[in-house]
Design a protein around this motif. Sequence first.
Motif, PDB file in Angstrom:
ATOM      1  N   ARG A 113       0.837  -1.214   0.000  1.00  0.00           N
ATOM      2  CA  ARG A 113       0.000   0.000   0.000  1.00  0.00           C
ATOM      3  C   ARG A 113       0.863   1.252   0.000  1.00  0.00           C
ATOM      4  O   ARG A 113       0.561   2.232  -0.702  1.00  0.00           O
ATOM      5  N   LEU A 114       1.925   1.248   0.774  1.00  0.00           N
ATOM      6  CA  LEU A 114       2.817   2.409   0.802  1.00  0.00           C
ATOM      7  C   LEU A 114       3.452   2.648  -0.565  1.00  0.00           C
ATOM      8  O   LEU A 114       3.651   3.794  -0.983  1.00  0.00           O
ATOM      9  N   VAL A 115       3.757   1.573  -1.256  1.00  0.00           N
ATOM     10  CA  VAL A 115       4.362   1.701  -2.589  1.00  0.00           C
ATOM     11  C   VAL A 115       3.331   2.205  -3.595  1.00  0.00           C
ATOM     12  O   VAL A 115       3.551   3.195  -4.300  1.00  0.00           O
ATOM     13  N   SER A 116       2.188   1.532  -3.670  1.00  0.00           N
ATOM     14  CA  SER A 116       1.209   1.847  -4.713  1.00  0.00           C
ATOM     15  C   SER A 116       0.566   3.214  -4.522  1.00  0.00           C
ATOM     16  O   SER A 116       0.149   3.849  -5.488  1.00  0.00           O
ATOM     17  N   SER A 117       0.504   3.687  -3.289  1.00  0.00           N
ATOM     18  CA  SER A 117      -0.085   4.997  -3.026  1.00  0.00           C
ATOM     19  C   SER A 117       0.864   6.146  -3.332  1.00  0.00           C
ATOM     20  O   SER A 117       0.452   7.312  -3.323  1.00  0.00           O
ATOM     21  N   GLY A 118       2.137   5.830  -3.564  1.00  0.00           N
ATOM     22  CA  GLY A 118       3.136   6.870  -3.774  1.00  0.00           C
ATOM     23  C   GLY A 118       3.729   7.400  -2.491  1.00  0.00           C
ATOM     24  O   GLY A 118       4.541   8.327  -2.512  1.00  0.00           O
ATOM     25  N   ALA A 119       3.355   6.806  -1.351  1.00  0.00           N
ATOM     26  CA  ALA A 119       3.826   7.310  -0.057  1.00  0.00           C
ATOM     27  C   ALA A 119       5.328   7.161   0.105  1.00  0.00           C
ATOM     28  O   ALA A 119       5.974   8.008   0.747  1.00  0.00           O
ATOM     29  N   ILE A 120       5.896   6.118  -0.456  1.00  0.00           N
ATOM     30  CA  ILE A 120       7.335   5.902  -0.324  1.00  0.00           C
ATOM     31  C   ILE A 120       8.103   6.952  -1.119  1.00  0.00           C
ATOM     32  O   ILE A 120       9.106   7.510  -0.656  1.00  0.00           O
ATOM     33  N   VAL A 121       7.638   7.226  -2.318  1.00  0.00           N
ATOM     34  CA  VAL A 121       8.268   8.273  -3.121  1.00  0.00           C
ATOM     35  C   VAL A 121       8.153   9.622  -2.418  1.00  0.00           C
ATOM     36  O   VAL A 121       9.113  10.396  -2.362  1.00  0.00           O
ATOM     37  N   ALA A 122       6.976   9.897  -1.874  1.00  0.00           N
ATOM     38  CA  ALA A 122       6.778  11.166  -1.170  1.00  0.00           C
ATOM     39  C   ALA A 122       7.687  11.272   0.047  1.00  0.00           C
ATOM     40  O   ALA A 122       8.244  12.335   0.332  1.00  0.00           O
ATOM     41  N   ALA A 123       7.860  10.167   0.776  1.00  0.00           N
ATOM     42  CA  ALA A 123       8.721  10.181   1.959  1.00  0.00           C
ATOM     43  C   ALA A 123      10.167  10.466   1.584  1.00  0.00           C
ATOM     44  O   ALA A 123      10.879  11.177   2.300  1.00  0.00           O
ATOM     45  N   ALA A 124      10.602   9.943   0.451  1.00  0.00           N
ATOM     46  CA  ALA A 124      11.986  10.174   0.024  1.00  0.00           C
ATOM     47  C   ALA A 124      12.233  11.652  -0.248  1.00  0.00           C
ATOM     48  O   ALA A 124      13.337  12.165  -0.011  1.00  0.00           O
ATOM     49  N   GLY A 125      11.238  12.327  -0.754  1.00  0.00           N
ATOM     50  CA  GLY A 125      11.349  13.769  -0.965  1.00  0.00           C
ATOM     51  C   GLY A 125      12.363  14.178  -2.007  1.00  0.00           C
ATOM     52  O   GLY A 125      12.691  15.361  -2.111  1.00  0.00           O
ATOM     53  N   ALA A 126      12.843  13.245  -2.789  1.00  0.00           N
ATOM     54  CA  ALA A 126      13.863  13.560  -3.796  1.00  0.00           C
ATOM     55  C   ALA A 126      13.199  13.841  -5.132  1.00  0.00           C
ATOM     56  O   ALA A 126      12.115  13.347  -5.430  1.00  0.00           O
ATOM     57  N   ALA A 127      13.858  14.616  -5.955  1.00  0.00           N
ATOM     58  CA  ALA A 127      13.367  14.894  -7.306  1.00  0.00           C
ATOM     59  C   ALA A 127      13.695  13.701  -8.192  1.00  0.00           C
ATOM     60  O   ALA A 127      14.848  13.491  -8.565  1.00  0.00           O
ATOM     61  N   LEU A 128      12.683  12.919  -8.513  1.00  0.00           N
ATOM     62  CA  LEU A 128      12.872  11.716  -9.316  1.00  0.00           C
ATOM     63  C   LEU A 128      12.350  11.952 -10.729  1.00  0.00           C
ATOM     64  O   LEU A 128      11.434  12.755 -10.928  1.00  0.00           O
ATOM     65  N   PRO A 129      12.883  11.259 -11.713  1.00  0.00           N
ATOM     66  CA  PRO A 129      12.443  11.471 -13.101  1.00  0.00           C
ATOM     67  C   PRO A 129      10.953  11.200 -13.260  1.00  0.00           C
ATOM     68  O   PRO A 129      10.393  10.318 -12.600  1.00  0.00           O
ATOM     69  N   ALA A 130      10.334  11.927 -14.145  1.00  0.00           N
ATOM     70  CA  ALA A 130       8.918  11.754 -14.456  1.00  0.00           C
ATOM     71  C   ALA A 130       8.785  11.041 -15.784  1.00  0.00           C
ATOM     72  O   ALA A 130       9.565  11.257 -16.710  1.00  0.00           O
ATOM     73  N   VAL A 131       7.770  10.175 -15.874  1.00  0.00           N
ATOM     74  CA  VAL A 131       7.493   9.471 -17.115  1.00  0.00           C
ATOM     75  C   VAL A 131       6.611  10.293 -18.023  1.00  0.00           C
ATOM     76  O   VAL A 131       6.889  10.482 -19.206  1.00  0.00           O
ATOM     77  N   SER A 132       5.514  10.810 -17.465  1.00  0.00           N
ATOM     78  CA  SER A 132       4.451  11.380 -18.285  1.00  0.00           C
ATOM     79  C   SER A 132       4.584  12.896 -18.430  1.00  0.00           C
ATOM     80  O   SER A 132       3.610  13.613 -18.349  1.00  0.00           O
ATOM     81  N   ALA A 133       5.811  13.370 -18.632  1.00  0.00           N
ATOM     82  CA  ALA A 133       5.974  14.779 -18.966  1.00  0.00           C
ATOM     83  C   ALA A 133       5.275  15.030 -20.291  1.00  0.00           C
ATOM     84  O   ALA A 133       5.472  14.307 -21.261  1.00  0.00           O
ATOM     85  N   ASP A 134       4.433  16.054 -20.321  1.00  0.00           N
ATOM     86  CA  ASP A 134       3.556  16.266 -21.468  1.00  0.00           C
ATOM     87  C   ASP A 134       4.371  16.551 -22.733  1.00  0.00           C
ATOM     88  O   ASP A 134       5.219  17.459 -22.750  1.00  0.00           O
ATOM     89  N   PRO A 135       4.131  15.786 -23.815  1.00  0.00           N
ATOM     90  CA  PRO A 135       4.890  16.001 -25.049  1.00  0.00           C
ATOM     91  C   PRO A 135       4.362  17.143 -25.894  1.00  0.00           C
ATOM     92  O   PRO A 135       4.947  17.473 -26.909  1.00  0.00           O
ATOM     93  N   HIS A 136       3.229  17.749 -25.510  1.00  0.00           N
ATOM     94  CA  HIS A 136       2.621  18.787 -26.353  1.00  0.00           C
ATOM     95  C   HIS A 136       3.149  20.179 -25.983  1.00  0.00           C
ATOM     96  O   HIS A 136       3.451  20.433 -24.832  1.00  0.00           O
TER      97      HIS A 136
END
Length: 510
Positions: A487-510
Motif C-alpha cells: 500500500r505504501l508503494v502503490s499509493s506513492g507514499a514511499i516516493v513522497a517520503a523520500a522527498g527527492a526529485a525523481l524522473p517523471a514518465v508522463s511529462a507532457d509532449p505537447h
Amino acid sequence: MVLKPGAASLAVWNAIYQGGVPTLDPACRPAVEASANAVARIVAEGKPVYGINTGFGKLASVRIAAADLETLQRNIVLSHAAGVGDPMPLSVTRLMMALKLASLAQGASGVRPETLDMLEAMLARDVVPVVPAQGSVGASGDLAPLAHMTAVMIGVGEAFTPAGRMPAAEALAQAGLAPLVLGAKEGLALLNGTQFSNAYALAGLFEAEVLYRSALVTGALATDAARGSDTPFDPRIHRLRRHRGQIETAEALRTLIAGSAIRASHLVGDERVQDPYCLRCQPQVMGAVLDLLRQAATTLATEANGVSDNPLVFADAGEALSGGNFHAEPVAFAADMIALAVCEIGSLAERRVAMLVDPALSGLPAFLTPKPGLNSGFMIPQVTAAALVSENKQRAYPASVDSIPTSANQEDHVSMAAHGARRLLAMVANAMAVIGIELLAAAQGCDFHAPLRSSAPLEAVRGRLRAEVAHLDDDRYFHPDMAAATRLVSSGAIVAAAGAALPAVSADPH
C-alpha cells in the motif's frame, strides 16, 4: 477542470483517472454544430454514405431508408453490446468516457451537441456505465465496450451511481437525465474508436510511473542494505552512453544514497570489487525502462488527443470519408512497451530481494533473520516475489503480434490493443507487491547495520515504513506486513517520503 479537445495534457487525463470531473471547453461547440449540420445535409441529399444511411461492416452495401435511421443507430448499439466478463474499474470507465467526449468534440464525428452534453452530464453526476471488460479486438474500434457505454446513454443496460448499481433508465432518472435518442451516425460515432484500449493503456502508464519511481527508492535502499557501491552511478559513466533515461536514473540513485554512512562504510575494508548486476546495472535497466515508458506516453497522449471513429465528417467540404483510424495498432504497441517495462522493473527488484536474503551475496544474516533455522525470515516473501515476476513474464508476451479476422473477413487484421492494455493494471499490481517486498527486505537489511544510518531520503523512507511495520525479530504472520508495504508503494507514499526529485514518465509532449 477544462478539457480541451485535441490539446489535453497527460496531467489532465491522469487527473480524470484519479477522479477529476472534466468540463468541455465551449470553444469546440461551433465545429461540433457544423459537423452535425453536414450529416443532416448528407441525409437530406439521400446519397449513400457509409455509417450514415447504410448498414455496417460487411453490411455496408445495404441502403437504409431515412425513416429508419434512428432505429439503425439504436440497433447498432443494442447488437454490439456483446461484452463479457467483469466490469471495467470505474476509474478506467470514466477515463474512457472522457476520451470519447474529447474525440467527438473535435467536430469530425457528426454528432449533435446534445450527445456531448449527455456524456458530460453523466461524468459530472457520477453515472458510470457497467461495461464488461472483455470482447474487443482493438479494430474496428473497441466496439463491444463502447456499445455498453452508449447503451446507458439511451437508457439500456446498467450503471454505477453513488446509490449503487442499478438499471440504466433508473440511474439516468435519478441524475435528472432523459435517455438520448440517437441521430444519424451518432451510434456508430460513439461505438467506433480506441477509447477503451487507450483508457486502459493510460491507466497502466500512470500506475507504471508510480511503480518506476518507487522501484528507484527501494533499489537505492537495497543497495545500502547490501553495502553496495555507488560508483556505478557516477555521471561520467552514463554520459558516455548518452541515453537520457539512464543518465537521469543514475542521477536519481546518487541523490537518494548521498550522505549514507552505510555507503561510507563500504569504502573501508570491503574486499568486493563489483556488485551484482541487480545493483550495479540499475541505471542501465531502469533508464531503459524510463525511455520506453516515455515513448509509450508520447503515443498514448497523441491518441488521446486524436479522432479515431469512422467515417469522419469534414464539414467544410460536406464530405464523410471512410478510413481506418479505429485501428488501435499504436495503442497496442504502446501497451506492449509498458508491459515489457513493468515486467523488467519487477524482475530486477526480485533479484535484489534474492541477493539480500542470500548471506553469501549480501553479507547479511541468512533470510534477514537474527535466528535463521528457528526462523525462516524473508524466505517465502522472496518466493512470492519470484512467483509474481514469473506471472508477469507470461503476461508480457506482445499482444500486438496477434490477429484474428472478424466480421466475415471484412475486418481481417486487428490490433488486439484491448488485450494488451487490459493486462497492464494486473501486471503493475504484481510488480507493486514485489517492490513492497523489496521495501521490507531492504529496510530489514539496513537495520542490521545499526548504529550506521543511511542517507536522509532513505532514512525518511525507513521511518515511513516503520510507522506501520516493525522490524522483524522472530517470525510472525507475514501477510499484513506485505500488504502494508505494498500500500505504501502503490499509493506513492514511499516516493513522497523520500522527498527527492525523481524522473517523471508522463511529462507532457505537447
